[in-house]
Design a protein around this motif. Structure first.
Motif, short mmCIF file in Angstrom:
data_model
loop_
_atom_site.label_atom_id
_atom_site.label_comp_id
_atom_site.label_asym_id
_atom_site.label_seq_id
_atom_site.Cartn_x
_atom_site.Cartn_y
_atom_site.Cartn_z
N THR A 7 0.84 -1.20 0.00
CA THR A 7 0.00 0.00 0.00
C THR A 7 0.87 1.24 0.00
O THR A 7 2.05 1.20 0.36
N ASP A 9 0.48 3.68 2.01
CA ASP A 9 0.76 4.02 3.40
C ASP A 9 2.00 3.26 3.90
O ASP A 9 2.83 3.83 4.61
N THR A 13 5.65 4.92 5.09
CA THR A 13 6.19 4.64 6.42
C THR A 13 7.61 4.09 6.33
O THR A 13 8.47 4.43 7.16
N ARG A 131 0.11 12.95 -1.32
CA ARG A 131 0.44 12.31 -0.04
C ARG A 131 1.84 12.67 0.45
O ARG A 131 2.10 12.65 1.65
#
Length: 281
Positions: A7, A9, A13, A131
């Motif tokens: 993903t 995200d 990270t 993002r």
């Protein structure tokens, strides 16, 4: 080793160090060796004498496209020069897949003239939402980064845009006349009023950085190309600023905006500039 991230995200990270490496490598191998060393045959016009492209733009974008696509499986790349060659590729900005939005040399005019005020812009977006972003000025040795909800930083130091000092004229960087329609020119004339100091913009990416730093109050831009705006919009937002079109709506990287639009250090300044743009039109 390149890891597989399931993903966006997860990538944000654990995987963003590869983005900085890709940007710095492209700048070191394709951009800086040509800075103040360009031959005439390495500079070309696209739509006219004010829209330039160089071998540094083309080759840096190719290198970035290859590197970024490998970092996040399933992602696509929208680069300025690739879109110039095939406009249909711009549609990926509006798609569902994670999209890297790349301007290999933002401020090509400055680059051609030997001015250090240029930068490489990379942002990562999905479903029309930016993002993360990277703004790298190699000749100035500056790297600004932002992640949505994670803040904005310049060389690791947190950026805060703040608000303009009361009773001081607003400094606003604006589109050059050759990038504007007659209607947009009339809108920009609204900034020629007491309490505002408009001036032509330089590299859009660096103007956004100046807002995030609190050394420029606002911009007023009349074009929508996502590679010029995506990285800087997130940088300013995460530093505490905001952006509005002249009809009072946030700017959308997917297009369809009422232009010109403004990006500013704070909401009050954005609303003031947007109001002047609406009144000028």
């Amino acid at each position: 080793m390149i890891e597989d991230f399931e993903t966006i995200d997860e990538f944000l990270t654990h995987g963003t160090s590869g983005v900085e490496e890709a940007i710095r490598t492209a700048a070191a191998t394709e951009i800086m060796p040509r800075f103040r060393q360009l031959a005439a045959h390495e500079i070309n016009e696209k739509s006219g004498p004010h829209d330039l492209v160089t071998d540094a733009d083309r080759k840096a974008e190719i290198r970035l496209t290859e590197a970024l696509a490998k970092l996040l499986p399933g992602s696509v790349v929208v680069g300025e020069e690739a879109v110039h060659a095939n406009p249909a590729t711009y549609e990926a900005v509006r798609g569902e897949a994670p999209v890297w939005i790349v301007d290999p040399v933002d401020g090509t005019r400055q680059f051609v003239h030997g001015d250090p005020g240029f930068c490489t812009l990379v942002s990562l977006a999905q479903d029309g939402v930016v993002r993360a972003s990277w703004t790298y000025a190699p000749a100035l040795d500056q790297l600004a980064t932002a992640t949505r909800g994670g803040g904005a930083f310049l060389d690791g130091v947190r950026l805060r845009s703040g608000s303009p000092e009361p009773d001081r004229d607003l400094d606003v960087a604006t589109s050059h006349p050759y990038y504007t329609t007659d209607e947009q020119k009339r809108a920009l004339l609204g900034l020629h009023t007491e309490g505002v100091r408009p001036r032509p913009c330089g590299s859009a990416g660096l103007e956004y950085l100046h807002i995030a730093q609190g050394v420029l109050d606002a911009t007023a831009f009349s074009w929508e190309a996502a590679w010029d705006h995506a990285a800087g919009l997130l940088l300013v937002e995460e530093a505490g600023g905001t952006h509005l079109t002249r009809t009072g709506e946030p700017f959308r990287i997917t297009g369809g905006n009422a232009l010109p639009f403004t990006t500013a250090r704070d909401e009050a300044t954005a609303r003031r500039v947007a109001g002047l743009l609406a009144g000028g039109a």
